[in-house]
Enzyme design. Sequence first.
Site, PDB file in Angstrom:
ATOM      1  CB  THR A   1      -0.844  -0.153   1.287  1.00  0.00           C
ATOM      2  OG1 THR A   1      -1.677  -1.192   1.086  1.00  0.00           O
ATOM      3  CG2 THR A   1      -1.744   1.367   1.282  1.00  0.00           C
TER       4      THR A   1
ATOM      5  CB  THR B   1       6.495   3.194  -3.593  1.00  0.00           C
ATOM      6  OG1 THR B   1       6.849   4.536  -2.913  1.00  0.00           O
ATOM      7  CG2 THR B   1       7.692   3.026  -4.494  1.00  0.00           C
TER       8      THR B   1
ATOM      9  N   GLY C   1       5.983  -0.603   0.164  1.00  0.00           N
ATOM     10  CA  GLY C   1       7.068   0.643   0.323  1.00  0.00           C
ATOM     11  C   GLY C   1       7.283   0.713   1.806  1.00  0.00           C
TER      12      GLY C   1
ATOM     13  CG  ASP D   1       6.304   5.263   6.105  1.00  0.00           C
ATOM     14  OD1 ASP D   1       5.850   5.979   5.198  1.00  0.00           O
ATOM     15  OD2 ASP D   1       5.449   4.606   6.784  1.00  0.00           O
TER      16      ASP D   1
ATOM     17  N   GLY E   1       3.736   2.218   7.821  1.00  0.00           N
ATOM     18  CA  GLY E   1       2.225   2.716   8.417  1.00  0.00           C
ATOM     19  C   GLY E   1       1.844   4.036   8.124  1.00  0.00           C
ATOM     20  N   GLY E   2       2.739   4.911   7.399  1.00  0.00           N
ATOM     21  CA  GLY E   2       2.597   6.039   7.040  1.00  0.00           C
ATOM     22  C   GLY E   2       1.287   6.150   6.297  1.00  0.00           C
TER      23      GLY E   2
ATOM     24  CD  GLU F   1       1.394  -1.424   4.757  1.00  0.00           C
ATOM     25  OE1 GLU F   1       1.272  -0.681   3.628  1.00  0.00           O
ATOM     26  OE2 GLU F   1       2.002  -1.116   5.543  1.00  0.00           O
TER      27      GLU F   1
ATOM     28  CE  LYS G   1       9.648   7.422   1.633  1.00  0.00           C
ATOM     29  NZ  LYS G   1       8.608   6.362   1.169  1.00  0.00           N
TER      30      LYS G   1
HETATM   31  O1  LIG Z   1       3.511   1.810   4.889  1.00  0.00           O
HETATM   32  C1  LIG Z   1       2.910   2.213   4.008  1.00  0.00           C
HETATM   33  C2  LIG Z   1       1.497   2.330   4.160  1.00  0.00           C
HETATM   34  O2  LIG Z   1       0.887   2.035   5.502  1.00  0.00           O
HETATM   35  C3  LIG Z   1       3.479   2.700   3.003  1.00  0.00           C
HETATM   36  O3  LIG Z   1       4.246   1.680   2.347  1.00  0.00           O
HETATM   37  C4  LIG Z   1       4.466   3.712   3.264  1.00  0.00           C
HETATM   38  O4  LIG Z   1       3.783   4.847   3.816  1.00  0.00           O
HETATM   39  C5  LIG Z   1       5.304   4.286   2.173  1.00  0.00           C
HETATM   40  O5  LIG Z   1       4.336   5.066   1.298  1.00  0.00           O
HETATM   41  P1  LIG Z   1       4.831   5.869   0.106  1.00  0.00           P
HETATM   42  O6  LIG Z   1       5.250   4.666  -0.960  1.00  0.00           O
HETATM   43  O7  LIG Z   1       3.562   6.217  -0.240  1.00  0.00           O
HETATM   44  O8  LIG Z   1       5.942   6.685   0.418  1.00  0.00           O
END
Ligand SMILES: O=C(CO)[C@H](O)[C@H](O)COP(=O)(O)O
Length: 231
Positions: free
Chosen positions: A27, A30, A83, A85, A96-97, A104, A122
């Site tokens: 989710t 990315t 993806g 954070d 978890g962002g 996940e 990251k």
């Molecule tokens: O952990 C997540 C969602 O719960 C995402 O993988 C994480 O926040 C990275 O997101 P992005 O690819 O938009 O930077």
Amino acid sequence: MSDNLKRDAAEKAAALVSDGMRLGLGTGSTAAYFVAALGARVRGGLSVVGVPTSEATLDQARREGIPLTTLDETPELDLTVDGADEIDDDLRLIKGGGGALLREKIVASSSRRMIVIADGTKRVSRLGRFPLPIEVVPFGLRATQIAIEKLLETLEMSGEMHLRRMADGTPYITDGGHFILDAHLGRIDKPNVLASTLNNIPGVVEHGLFIGLATGAILATGQGLVELGQI
Ligand SMILES: O=C(CO)[C@H](O)[C@H](O)COP(=O)(O)O
């Protein structure tokens, strides 16, 4: 720039998928590039099944025509692509962002391999600059928050904790019907200890420290793709 980097990492991961694989679909922005690239391969004849890690990914995967399954039907997966954070050199993550950490983590834990895709920003030498998401049940929120604060104190950590909210000020609700507390810790010196002890607090459903789950990472930088672990 950043979006191109995310797409590069995602397309590289999609190229690793082979016929017959059972996949965990991550989710976030990315992971969404990965789902799009996978959809293109499926429409080209690739045969896979996927378990989405959120309602958002479920919707996207359906639109892409990716055959879907559940962990009840398919409890063991070959590969999860998701993806992150933050990622350190030991492939420990903060996730978890986007609020999907619970599903996940369940999906990643059910996978033989987990490949993280992210842009190179990251990558960190120490986790914790990104606020750690802690998913909690709404019942007893304040008591759970106090228990987390006490735990942090015993671990000689501190930082503000904020209930995640929507733009209209109402609490953010996860796909599982829970709240998220974002813990602004600044640095996490002992992620393994924090990860295991947080799980002992009643009311904590899950947290965003992913330890021992990622087996590899594809990080896209301005200088090209950097691989960590096993790809
Ligand atoms: O952990 C997540 C969602 O719960 C995402 O993988 C994480 O926040 C990275 O997101 P992005 O690819 O938009 O930077």
